[in-house]
Design a protein around this motif. Structure first.
Motif, mmCIF file in Angstrom:
data_model
loop_
_atom_site.group_PDB
_atom_site.id
_atom_site.type_symbol
_atom_site.label_atom_id
_atom_site.label_comp_id
_atom_site.label_asym_id
_atom_site.label_seq_id
_atom_site.Cartn_x
_atom_site.Cartn_y
_atom_site.Cartn_z
ATOM 1 N N GLU A 1 0.830 -1.211 0.000
ATOM 2 C CA GLU A 1 0.000 0.000 0.000
ATOM 3 C C GLU A 1 0.858 1.252 0.000
ATOM 4 O O GLU A 1 0.555 2.207 -0.706
ATOM 5 N N ASP A 2 1.914 1.281 0.821
ATOM 6 C CA ASP A 2 2.781 2.457 0.872
ATOM 7 C C ASP A 2 4.251 2.055 0.956
ATOM 8 O O ASP A 2 5.090 2.841 1.370
ATOM 9 N N ASN A 3 4.571 0.839 0.544
ATOM 10 C CA ASN A 3 5.945 0.367 0.656
ATOM 11 C C ASN A 3 6.257 -0.601 -0.479
ATOM 12 O O ASN A 3 5.361 -1.052 -1.201
ATOM 13 N N CYS A 4 7.537 -0.898 -0.630
ATOM 14 C CA CYS A 4 7.980 -1.886 -1.613
ATOM 15 C C CYS A 4 9.376 -2.344 -1.225
ATOM 16 O O CYS A 4 10.045 -1.722 -0.392
ATOM 17 N N THR A 5 9.832 -3.426 -1.839
ATOM 18 C CA THR A 5 11.183 -3.933 -1.625
ATOM 19 C C THR A 5 12.023 -3.618 -2.857
ATOM 20 O O THR A 5 11.635 -3.950 -3.980
ATOM 21 N N VAL A 6 13.168 -2.946 -2.631
ATOM 22 C CA VAL A 6 14.085 -2.572 -3.705
ATOM 23 C C VAL A 6 15.306 -3.483 -3.614
ATOM 24 O O VAL A 6 15.923 -3.595 -2.546
ATOM 25 N N GLN A 7 15.667 -4.133 -4.719
ATOM 26 C CA GLN A 7 16.823 -5.032 -4.752
ATOM 27 C C GLN A 7 17.735 -4.625 -5.906
ATOM 28 O O GLN A 7 17.263 -4.160 -6.956
ATOM 29 N N TRP A 8 19.046 -4.801 -5.682
ATOM 30 C CA TRP A 8 20.021 -4.458 -6.713
ATOM 31 C C TRP A 8 21.243 -5.370 -6.583
ATOM 32 O O TRP A 8 21.379 -6.112 -5.593
ATOM 33 N N GLN A 9 22.110 -5.308 -7.577
ATOM 34 C CA GLN A 9 23.332 -6.102 -7.602
ATOM 35 C C GLN A 9 24.539 -5.187 -7.414
ATOM 36 O O GLN A 9 24.490 -4.001 -7.750
ATOM 37 N N PRO A 10 25.650 -5.720 -6.875
ATOM 38 C CA PRO A 10 26.852 -4.891 -6.710
ATOM 39 C C PRO A 10 27.343 -4.394 -8.069
ATOM 40 O O PRO A 10 27.060 -4.989 -9.115
ATOM 41 N N PRO A 11 28.084 -3.303 -8.101
ATOM 42 C CA PRO A 11 28.612 -2.802 -9.380
ATOM 43 C C PRO A 11 29.626 -3.788 -9.958
ATOM 44 O O PRO A 11 30.295 -4.536 -9.231
ATOM 45 N N LYS A 12 29.721 -3.813 -11.271
ATOM 46 C CA LYS A 12 30.668 -4.727 -11.917
ATOM 47 C C LYS A 12 32.104 -4.402 -11.540
ATOM 48 O O LYS A 12 32.950 -5.289 -11.490
ATOM 49 N N TYR A 13 32.411 -3.137 -11.290
ATOM 50 C CA TYR A 13 33.764 -2.742 -10.884
ATOM 51 C C TYR A 13 33.635 -1.893 -9.627
ATOM 52 O O TYR A 13 32.908 -0.899 -9.593
ATOM 53 N N ASP A 14 34.337 -2.338 -8.545
ATOM 54 C CA ASP A 14 34.210 -1.639 -7.265
ATOM 55 C C ASP A 14 35.185 -0.485 -7.112
ATOM 56 O O ASP A 14 35.300 0.096 -6.028
ATOM 57 N N GLY A 15 35.922 -0.118 -8.173
ATOM 58 C CA GLY A 15 36.861 0.990 -8.106
ATOM 59 C C GLY A 15 38.184 0.638 -7.463
ATOM 60 O O GLY A 15 38.984 1.531 -7.176
ATOM 61 N N GLY A 16 38.428 -0.665 -7.229
ATOM 62 C CA GLY A 16 39.685 -1.067 -6.597
ATOM 63 C C GLY A 16 39.620 -1.045 -5.089
ATOM 64 O O GLY A 16 40.600 -1.408 -4.433
ATOM 65 N N GLN A 17 38.510 -0.606 -4.520
ATOM 66 C CA GLN A 17 38.334 -0.584 -3.080
ATOM 67 C C GLN A 17 37.010 -1.260 -2.748
ATOM 68 O O GLN A 17 36.054 -1.185 -3.529
#
Length: 981
Positions: free
Chosen positions: A492-508
């Motif tokens: 009604e007023d919420n949802c679940t957001v899902q994502w994957q890590p970036p392909k390149y973490d910038g070396g850190q």
């Protein structure tokens, strides 16, 4: 109904933030009915909803409207009690006069209305019409039509069109103490806008907290200093729409994306301290050993966006110290140490082999970390005599890229030559530089990039030998943006957001994630978290049901924050409905169950798609669908069940968001017919004789109860019914006897019986079909005396199958044979007709009457009754009828007049004549009847010519001419128009 106001309005619906307009025709609404039935506390809300700008005046004026108007001698049709018109439209007010020659005046708020472009008077026969063009709020007034001493009163209400929202509200995310300004744009200037917070109206009385501002079509709600209590949903509502936005007030918190790091710098080199914080508006100061630093030619301080830099050129030993950056207004202290590198090389004897002086040698190379975009500088202390040649190589799997600097070859730094088929480590932009100093060599890359990462090998050679060392360079950067997040579990007023890590973490390593959302039609992104999210999912809350949103995510490491991910697919928060209510079992048979329920209390923005019905056996947990697919009804008949089984039933509501919680029967239901004794519920109106007229439609409904389904038997007077004459329809709960067109032979006693096995119930219905009776029999005049006549008759032969309720006696003069009623509803079969006129001769006729009405024909006396005159007969003398015709004659002269220009003038005279003469006015023998400058009046023989604002041109000879069928007359006068000096 006192007020006949019909409002046709448009509903303005916006998808997302109600920005997608859609207009559709709505049903007509009687506002006065709504106001009359509503409590006084709801008046203002109704007035705002239907665009009534003057509610108090509306109620006050409506009280003056009389419920019943007296009969009028001047008006056949009066004005309606009230009229309503939309602003800018036209309205016609019309009355109908009894006398078409009557003069009419129209008044507005008691003042006479003059003809103009907006007010038009029309006379159509005996109808008088006032047309008002381009109605505005000025025309919202009381109007009167005056004829002589009589008045017809009405009210005209001018309704403004619905105010539409052209630019909706935007969401805001602010820190405590910051100023918040909600902006709304509407379709009309000066419109009324109502502000609400979480369903509670914000009023002017709360001016200490909220400030309301208008600027043309724009409306503002301003909160000067926000706090945590201001969190919530704010709504702006007009008469034609509404817009909702969310305000999130966060405690002030600053995040450090990149802190300053310790530096080791050689003499005359450049030292750069850099840090990055989350708020680009935050300022700060740089400290050296606790004292604020002042910029000069050598020391530079910069602030670009979120990045703060301290640059020290030509580093000297005095610059070695502790440096700190302190953000203004926050309890942060970012510190680092600058170490000055001073290289001391002992005296080396001649012909000394070259040597590289590094702390780490051999198989474990030194590691240098640099942030992408910064300068990479490798300083390597070396020794050797003679001065060695330095070769820099970047080690790769296939080939080496080489830069060679031979100090002995030239007095300046030069790029070396190719060696072992290796490519020089230099680009077309000149990013790579090699420098040979007295006691060390330096390798520099301007603006380090990811491709510059790798192992760099430095080799020093002279005739006495050579030395080699490897240095590992690691380039770190902000992460790549993650892919578009996925949305699931929308509520009604919420949802679940899902994502994957970036392909390149910038070396850190990725430290966490930041999530943002916005409305689909908006451009403002709103941050959802200030503490970094460590998980790859997040439950977003506090959204508005029915509004379309988008999500995006940032990845953060020790270097900084990535660019935003692509936006997610648009989604709309919607909730499944609540469970159906009042779920009960209505009926049970050996193989079926009838269930019924009511819709859920909360349906939600997604509406309702239907219901699912399931059942399971007692002791089992397997629910079986009872129907093929959802049903839209709130009742269901479940068939083909096994007799004797005990079943649980449940029903769930379905919409786009999913399925509601189930409503379940409390106890298991046994599939078995419940024997119920038959019982007929006799309607009260059928307990006495049912009387109908010939030709009527008869529809008798007899409800009953009993299980299993009882057998229904109809009879008439003990005989089965004729299906060609009477139709019978039976259901499980009632039986219907239907006769399309009743005849007299349908009269009789009808019996209906319901049977279940050896049990039964029976009722009887008596029906009487009546027709009009025949005429009376043997009507005769028994006696005549004085002014009276005595009559007798016998009842009709055919009473129409109904009791005779009376007779109607009429008389007629032999001369005219016009019938007049003497008695009606007379119950006896004899009467005396009195008050007859002497010398006249009369006939009489009589109608019989029952409940269906009078007989079609009457029985008339064969003989007449003559009322004799006593004494001598008198012969009436004849007189000649007087002729009242008269030639028109002026009884009052038309005097000469002298008037002043610019002021209305009248010429008056009086005329007599029969029939009423027709009047003509002339100026200098020119007919004036078609000229709008002149108005002509005639009242009781007084003739008046009104000249509107005369000018010298209007002076001259005026003639009044009266004409009828007997002749004509005319009279003249001279008009002089004077111009004032």
């Amino acid at each position: 109904m006192l007020l006949c106001i019909v409002l046709k309005f448009r509903s303005f619906l916006r998808s997302a933030n109600r920005s997608d307009a859609k207009t559709e025709s709505q049903p007509d609404v009687d506002v006065w009915e709504i106001l009359r039935n509503a409590p006084p506390s709801e008046y203002e809300k109704i007035a705002f909803q239907y665009g009534i700008t003057d509610l108090r005046g509306l109620l006050k004026r409506l009280k003056r409207i009389k419920k019943e108007e007296k009969k009028s001698t001047s008006f056949i049709k009066r004005l309606d009690p009230a009229y309503q018109v939309d602003k800018g439209q036209k309205i016609k007010l019309m009355v109908e006069l009894a006398n078409p020659d009557d003069e009419v005046k129209w008044l507005k708020n008691g003042q006479e209305i003059q003809v103009s472009g907006r007010y038009i008077f029309e006379a159509l026969g005996n109808k008088r019409v006032l047309t008002i063009n381009h109605c505005s709020l000025v025309d919202d007034a009381a109007y009167q039509c005056v004829v002589g001493d009589e008045k017809s009163f009405t009210e005209l209400f001018v309704r403004e069109p619905p105010i539409l929202i052209t630019h909706p509200l935007e969401d805001h995310v602010v820190m405590v103490g910051e100023r918040v300004e909600f902006e709304l744009e509407v379709s009309e200037e000066g419109a009324a806008v109502k502000w609400e917070k979480d369903g509670v109206e914000l009023t002017r009385e709360e001016a200490f907290k909220y400030r309301f501002k208008k600027d043309g079509k724009k409306h503002y709600l301003i909160i000067n200093e926000s706090n945590k209590d201001d969190n919530g949903h704010y709504k702006a509502q007009t008469s034609g729409g509404e817009s909702v936005a969310e305000l999130i007030v966060q405690e002030k918190k600053l995040e450090v994306y990149q802190s300053i790091a310790d530096l080791t710098v050689k003499a005359r080199d450049q030292a750069v301290f850099k840090c990055e914080v989350s708020d680009e508006n935050v300022k700060g100061i740089w400290l050296k050993n606790g004292k604020e630093m002042i910029p000069n030619e050598r020391i530079k301080i910069s602030h670009i966006g979120r990045i703060h830099k301290l640059t020290i050129d030509d580093v000297t030993p005095e610059d070695e110290a502790d440096y700190s950056f302190v953000p203004e207004g926050f309890a942060y202290n970012l510190s680092a140490h600058l170490k000055f590198l001073e290289i001391k090389i002992d005296f080396v004897p001649r012909q000394e082999p070259p040597k590289i002086h590094l702390d780490c040698r051999g198989q474990t190379p030194d590691t240098v970390i640099v942030v992408a975009g910064n300068k990479l500088r490798l300083d390597v202390p070396i020794s050797g005599d003679p001065v060695p040649t330095v070769i820099w190589q970047k080690v790769s799997k296939n080939k080496d890229m080489v830069v060679k600097n031979d100090r002995s070859a030239a007095p300046t730094d030069t790029i070396g030559e190719w060696s072992n088929d290796n490519k020089l480590l230099a680009d077309s932009e000149g990013r790579v530089h090699v420098e040979m100093l007295e006691d060390h060599c330096a390798f520099t890359i301007e603006g380090a990039e990811k491709e510059d990462e790798g192992v760099y090998r430095v080799t020093v050679k002279n005739p006495a030998g050579e030395d080699t060392a490897d240095i590992t360079v690691k380039v770190i950067d902000v992460p790549d943006p993650p892919e578009a997040p996925q949305i699931s579990n929308v509520g009604e007023d919420n949802c679940t957001v899902q994502w994957q890590p970036p392909k390149y973490d910038g070396g850190q390593p990725v430290l966490g994630y930041i999530l943002e959302r916005k409305k689909k039609k908006s451009y403002r992104w709103m941050r959802l978290n200030f503490d970094l999210l460590n998980d790859l999912s997040y439950e977003a809350k506090r959204m508005i049901e029915g509004v379309v949103y988008e999500m995006r995510v940032y990845a953060v490491n020790s270097v900084g924050m990535s660019r935003p991910s692509p936006a997610s697919e648009p989604f709309m928060p919607i909730a499944p409905p609540s469970e159906p209510t009042h779920f009960t079992v209505e009926d049970i048979s050996d193989t079926s169950v009838t269930l019924k329920w009511r819709p859920p209390e909360r349906v939600g923005a997604a509406g309702l798609d239907g219901y699912n019905i399931e059942y399971c056996k007692e002791g089992s947990t397997d629910w079986i669908p009872a129907l093929h697919g959802p049903t839209e009804r709130t009742t269901a008949l479940i068939k083909d069940l096994v007799t004797g089984e005990k079943l649980h039933f449940r029903v769930t509501a379905i919409n786009l968001a999913g399925t509601s919680q189930p409503a379940i029967t409390k106890e298991p239901i046994t599939i078995q017919e419940i024997l119920q004794r038959p019982k007929i519920w006799m309607p009260r109106n059928l307990r006495q004789t049912l009387m109908k007229k010939v030709g009527d439609t008869i529809n008798i409904v007899i409800p009953f109860q009993g299980k299993p389904r009882p057998k229904v038997i109809w009879t008439k007077d003990g005989q089965p019914l004729d299906s060609k004459e009477v139709a019978v329809r039976n259901s499980t709960t009632d039986t219907i006897l239907f006769i399309r067109k009743a005849e007299r032979h349908h009269s009789g006693t009808y019996e209906v019986e319901v049977q279940i096995e050896n049990m039964s119930d029976k009722v009887a219905i008596t029906m009487q079909i009546m027709d009009k009776p025949g005429p009376p029999q043997n009507v005769k005049i028994v006696d005549v005396w004085g002014f009276n006549a005595a009559l007798e008759w016998k009842p009709p032969q055919d009473d129409g199958n109904g009791q005779i309720t009376g007779y109607t006696v009429q008389k007629a003069d032999k001369k005219t044979m016009e019938w007049y009623t003497v008695f009606d509803h007379y119950r006896r079969t004899n009467c005396v007709v009195s008050d007859l006129i002497m010398g006249n001769e009369y006939y009489f006729r009589i109608f019989s009457e029952n409940l269906c009405g009078l007989s079609e024909n009457a029985a008339t006396t064969k003989n007449s009754a003559y009322i004799k005159k006593p004494g001598t007969d008198y012969k009436r003398p004849s007189y000649k009828q007087h002729d009242f015709s008269e030639v028109p004659k002026f009884t009052h002269p038309l005097p000469d007049r002298s008037v002043i220009a610019g002021y209305n003038a009248t010429l008056s005279c009086a005329v007599r004549g029969s029939p009423k003469p027709k009047i003509f006015w002339f100026k200098n023998r020119m007919d004036l009847s078609g000229d709008a400058k002149y108005r002509m009046f005639s009242k009781h023989g007084v003739l008046t010519l009104e000249i509107r604002k005369p000018s010298p041109f209007d002076a001259g000879l005026y003639t009044c001419k009266a004409v009828n069928e007997c002749g004509e007359a005319e009279i003249e006068c001279r008009l002089d128009v004077r111009v004032p000096q």
